[in-house]
Design an enzyme around this catalytic site. Structure first.
Site, PDB file in Angstrom:
ATOM      1  N   ASP A  87     -88.505  97.639 123.856  1.00 29.33           N
ATOM      2  CA  ASP A  87     -87.254  97.196 124.471  1.00 29.33           C
ATOM      3  C   ASP A  87     -86.220  98.310 124.345  1.00 29.33           C
ATOM      4  O   ASP A  87     -86.499  99.392 123.819  1.00 29.33           O
ATOM      5  CB  ASP A  87     -86.751  95.878 123.877  1.00 29.33           C
ATOM      6  CG  ASP A  87     -86.455  95.949 122.383  1.00 29.33           C
ATOM      7  OD1 ASP A  87     -86.129  97.049 121.880  1.00 29.33           O
ATOM      8  OD2 ASP A  87     -86.529  94.902 121.708  1.00 29.33           O
ATOM      9  N   ARG A 179     -91.518  91.444 126.093  1.00 29.95           N
ATOM     10  CA  ARG A 179     -91.408  92.902 125.994  1.00 29.95           C
ATOM     11  C   ARG A 179     -92.777  93.560 125.987  1.00 29.95           C
ATOM     12  O   ARG A 179     -92.913  94.714 126.396  1.00 29.95           O
ATOM     13  CB  ARG A 179     -90.578  93.311 124.780  1.00 29.95           C
ATOM     14  CG  ARG A 179     -91.001  92.774 123.470  1.00 29.95           C
ATOM     15  CD  ARG A 179     -89.865  92.936 122.471  1.00 29.95           C
ATOM     16  NE  ARG A 179     -90.017  92.023 121.364  1.00 29.95           N
ATOM     17  CZ  ARG A 179     -89.998  92.385 120.088  1.00 29.95           C
ATOM     18  NH1 ARG A 179     -89.822  93.647 119.777  1.00 29.95           N
ATOM     19  NH2 ARG A 179     -90.133  91.504 119.145  1.00 29.95           N
TER      20      ARG A 179
END
Length: 294
Positions: A87, A179
């Site tokens: 991320d 993610r």
């Protein structure tokens, strides 16, 4: 509001802001609602926003029984860079020009990550490896390898493509890491990818329509759903007569209802009495929410 806190338990669905942990939200709720009896279900990462389900007073008894096995998110994936955390909070470990990624290749990569798949969770996840959280091992400088595990991605849909940024909708089973989807779609395209925004729009039956911001709760403390409303939203319903209500309040069994899984039992006056489940021809209490004398 009474100094003792809310007079009855239930569920508060919080629209969690970014930059706060789930525990931070619980701490704020304890101050707002003037009670220590607050807990949460379905943790959200600090970066993420959206639906966080919290139990208050007797509502905390529901948290371990709620069916929060399906979740929905809106997210933004940035192609062209892979990070240590998958991320935007991590360090970039590789980058590539993603401007030439064709729509057809992107659609194929997303389709390959839809359905029942094996997913390797992010190395900074909260999964325990040999008794220690993976993220703690990473922070200690260890190399962490987490085995792939089965998850279900029922929808992975592109809403808008803005250059190398992809706005997507994800519907998935509990335990799925959005993610990791960002990481894997970028890897499949050969350019890397990471998550830049994540908003949970639903967990189990609880949606953003149930949610309130912390600012709204500060201004007007209260529940999203009282105990009866929370159980009616999250479980099948069984209504009993006065005699059955007395038995349930004393923790006694009832005749089986013929319902699958855990269900809520309600008194003639609409009060929720317990969660029960059929077993061996009888209904057994899972948790009594309104015991005799309460």
């Amino acid at each position: 509001m009474p100094d003792a806190g809310l007079v009855a338990g239930g569920i508060v669905v919080v629209d969690k802001p970014g930059g706060m942990t789930s525990h931070d939200v619980v701490s704020r709720l304890r101050r707002i609602l003037r009670t220590r009896k607050v807990g949460h279900a379905g943790t959200l990462d600090p970066m993420a926003t959206g639906v966080l389900v919290c139990g208050v007073e007797r509502g905390t008894k529901l948290l371990g029984h709620l069916a929060l096995d399906t979740k929905a998110y809106t997210a933004t994936i940035r192609l062209g860079a892979a990070t240590t955390t998958d991320d935007a909070e991590g360090e970039v470990v590789s980058s590539a020009d993603a401007s030439g990624v064709e729509d057809g290749a992107l659609a194929a990569a997303m389709a390959a990550l839809t359905g029942e798949i094996l997913q390797v969770p992010s190395s900074v996840s909260a999964i325990k490896i040999d008794g220690k959280r993976a993220y703690a091992r990473v922070r200690a400088g260890e190399t962490v390898e987490i085995p792939a595990r089965p998850v279900t991605v029922s929808a992975f849909t592109l809403v808008e493509r803005r250059g190398t940024d992809l706005d997507v909708v994800v519907e998935c089973s509990s335990g799925t890491y959005v993610r990791a989807l960002a990481r894997d779609v970028g890897a499949a395209l050969g350019v890397g990818g990471h998550l830049t925004a994540l908003r949970r729009t639903r967990v189990g039956p609880f949606e953003l329509t149930h949610a309130r911001t912390l600012a709204e709760l500060e201004a007007e403390p209260g529940l999203s759903l009282d105990l009866a409303g929370a159980v009616a939203t999250a479980f099948p319903r069984r209504d009993v007569d006065a005699g059955g209500a007395t038995d349930v309040a004393h923790g006694k069994r009832l005749p089986a209802a013929g319902l699958t899984g855990t269900y809520g039992v309600f008194a003639p006056d609409g009060r929720v009495l317990a969660l029960m489940a059929d077993a061996g021809g009888a209904a057994k209490p899972v948790v009594v929410l309104a015991p005799a004398g309460s």
